[in-house]
Design an enzyme around this catalytic site. Structure first.
Site, PDB file in Angstrom:
ATOM      1  N   LYS A 230      40.551  -1.176  34.203  1.00  0.00           N
ATOM      2  CA  LYS A 230      39.913   0.075  34.616  1.00  0.00           C
ATOM      3  C   LYS A 230      40.935   1.212  34.646  1.00  0.00           C
ATOM      4  O   LYS A 230      40.624   2.351  34.271  1.00  0.00           O
ATOM      5  CB  LYS A 230      39.245  -0.081  35.976  1.00  0.00           C
TER       6      LYS A 230
ATOM      7  N   TYR B 270      41.220  -7.009  36.164  1.00  0.00           N
ATOM      8  CA  TYR B 270      40.111  -6.057  36.263  1.00  0.00           C
ATOM      9  C   TYR B 270      40.610  -4.650  36.543  1.00  0.00           C
ATOM     10  O   TYR B 270      40.297  -3.703  35.808  1.00  0.00           O
ATOM     11  CB  TYR B 270      39.127  -6.483  37.358  1.00  0.00           C
TER      12      TYR B 270
ATOM     13  N   THR C 106      37.058   2.885  39.803  1.00  0.00           N
ATOM     14  CA  THR C 106      37.171   2.170  41.067  1.00  0.00           C
ATOM     15  C   THR C 106      38.434   2.561  41.817  1.00  0.00           C
ATOM     16  O   THR C 106      39.422   2.992  41.204  1.00  0.00           O
ATOM     17  CB  THR C 106      37.196   0.642  40.808  1.00  0.00           C
ATOM     18  N   ASP C 107      38.423   2.378  43.133  1.00  0.00           N
ATOM     19  CA  ASP C 107      39.644   2.629  43.915  1.00  0.00           C
ATOM     20  C   ASP C 107      40.680   1.532  43.699  1.00  0.00           C
ATOM     21  O   ASP C 107      41.847   1.687  44.074  1.00  0.00           O
ATOM     22  CB  ASP C 107      39.327   2.773  45.402  1.00  0.00           C
ATOM     23  N   GLU C 108      40.290   0.430  43.065  1.00  0.00           N
ATOM     24  CA  GLU C 108      41.225  -0.676  42.874  1.00  0.00           C
ATOM     25  C   GLU C 108      42.353  -0.326  41.897  1.00  0.00           C
ATOM     26  O   GLU C 108      43.371  -1.021  41.854  1.00  0.00           O
ATOM     27  CB  GLU C 108      40.480  -1.935  42.428  1.00  0.00           C
TER      28      GLU C 108
END
Length: 352
Positions: free
Chosen positions: A166, A162, A136-138
Site C-alpha cells: 500500500k 500488505y 491505510t494508516d498501516e
C-alpha cells in the site's frame, strides 16, 4: 457526476457505493474482479438503481480498464480495489504486489490516458477530473509512545507485505501527479468495522466464532492498539474528500476510538451476552495465541485536517457502531453463512 469506484464489491467499497446511490444523485460504476472478498450480495440494496452499473473487470487488465473509462466517461475515480488482509499478505505476498502495486500502476495509466484525451475533447471535464486513492494508516508503521498520532506528514515505515504494498501504491499515485500532472488525492484511514465485513477480520471473526461456541483467538497479549472507524462514517469521509478535497492533498481519516484488541473482544463478548445470552460467558472463549510476525503495537490517527478543512467528523462512537455491527450480523445470517460456505471457514492465516 459519473463516479468510478474500484473494489466496489468489497467491504469499504460497497459502503461507498451504497452511500453514493442512496444519499447523492451521482451515477456509480463499480469495477470489481470479484476475488474471494468481493461480494455482490453486499449491493443488493442498490443493484436495481438506474444510476448504478457493474463492470466485472480486474484493474490489472489494461485494455479492459481503458474500455471502461471510454464507456463510462468518469468525472471521479475512487480507487479502493486492493488486497487488504495482513495475515494473507504473510502467507502469500505475491497477490498483494500484483493487485496493490501493479494494479494501481495499470489503473493510473488508464486514468492518465483517459484524462489526456479529455483535455483535447472536453477541457472543462478534464479540469474537474480527480483520482482519489484510498489507503491505510498501516503505511506509517507503528507508534512508539501512548500519546503520538499519525499525521499527514508522518514518514512511511511499513511493517508487513500488505502495508509495504500500500505504501508503494501511495508513492505511485503521488509520482503520477508530480510527473504527469494527474489530479490526485490520497486518504489514509484507521481500522474499519461494520456491516458486510468479510469474516477473516477481527471483529466479524470474533462475532461468528462466539455464536458458534468456538475459541476467540487473540494474538499475543492482546494489547495492540487500533483506532476504530465505523465503515459508514468512512464512506461519508471518502465521498467528501473525492468531491470537495483539494487536489494534491492527503487526508487522514480516523474514528477517535483507540482500543486494545483485547478490549474489543471483551466488549463484543459483553454485547453478545446481552443480545444472545449464553449460560457460559462468551469471555471464557477468549484464547491467547502466538502473535502475528511483525505485529505493529499501536496505530492512532490525527484526523484534525479533514475535520478542520472539510468539516467531516465521525457520527458513531465505538459503542454505538459496535452495537449496530453485532446486531447486523445477528440479523443477516444468510449473508455470512454463504460467505462461510465459500473460501474461508475461520482458519488462522499468517502464522508462518
Amino acid at each position: 457526476m459519473n463516479i468510478l469506484v474500484t473494489g466496489g464489491a468489497g467491504f469499504i467499497g460497497s459502503a461507498v457505493v451504497r452511500y453514493l446511490i442512496e444519499q447523492t444523485d451521482h451515477r456509480v460504476v463499480n469495477v470489481d474482479a470479484l476475488t474471494y472478498a468481493g461480494n455482490l450480495e453486499s449491493l443488493t440494496e442498490v443493484e436495481g438503481s438506474e444510476r448504478y452499473a457493474f463492470e466485472h473487470v480486474d484493474i490489472n487488465n489494461a485494455a479492459q480498464m481503458q474500455a471502461v473509462f471510454e464507456r463510462h466517461q468518469p468525472d471521479v475515480v475512487m480507487h479502493l480495489a486492493a488486497e487488504s488482509h495482513v495475515d494473507r499478505s504473510i502467507d502469500g505476498p505475491a497477490a498483494f504486489i500484483q493487485t496493490n502495486i501493479v494494479g494501481t500502476y495499470t489503473l493510473l495509466e488508464a486514468a492518465r490516458q483517459y484524462w489526456n484525451g479529455l483535455k483535447e475533447r472536453a477541457p472543462e471535464k478534464a479540469a474537474g477530473f480527480r483520482f482519489h486513492h484510498i489507503s491505510t494508516d498501516e503505511v506509517y508503521g507503528d507508534l512508539e509512545g501512548p500519546e503520538d498520532l499519525f499525521t499527514e506528514e508522518t514518514p512511511y515505515a511499513p511493517s508487513s507485505p500488505y502495508s509495504a504494498s500500500k505504501a508503494s501504491s501511495d508513492h505511485l499515485v503521488r509520482a503520477w501527479q508530480r510527473t504527469y500532472g494527474l489530479p490526485v488525492l490520497v486518504t489514509n484511514c484507521s481500522n474499519n468495522y461494520g456491516p458486510y465485513h468479510f469474516p477473516e477480520k477481527l471483529i466479524p471473526l470474533m462475532i461468528l466464532n462466539a455464536l458458534a461456541g468456538k475459541a476467540l483467538p487473540v494474538y499475543g497479549d492482546g494489547q495492540q492498539v487500533r483506532d476504530w472507524l465505523y465503515v459508514e462514517d468512512h464512506a461519508r469521509a471518502l465521498v467528501k474528500v473525492a468531491l470537495e478535497g483539494e487536489v494534491g492533498e492527503t487526508y487522514n481519516i480516523g474514528g477517535h476510538n483507540e482500543k486494545t484488541n483485547l478490549e474489543v473482544v471483551e466488549t463484543l463478548c459483553d454485547l453478545l451476552q446481552e443480545l444472545v445470552p449464553s449460560e457460559r460467558s462468551y469471555r471464557k472463549l477468549i484464547t491467547f495465541v502466538a502473535d502475528r510476525p511483525g505485529h505493529d503495537l499501536r496505530y492512532a490517527i490525527d484526523a484534525d485536517k479533514i475535520e478542520r478543512e472539510l468539516g467531516w467528523r465521525p457520527e458513531e462512537t465505538f459503542e454505538t457502531g459496535l452495537r449496530k455491527t453485532v446486531q447486523w450480523y445477528l440479523d443477516n445470517r444468510q449473508w455470512w453463512q454463504r460467505v462461510q460456505d465459500g473460501s474461508y471457514q475461520g482458519e488462522r492465516l499468517g502464522s508462518l
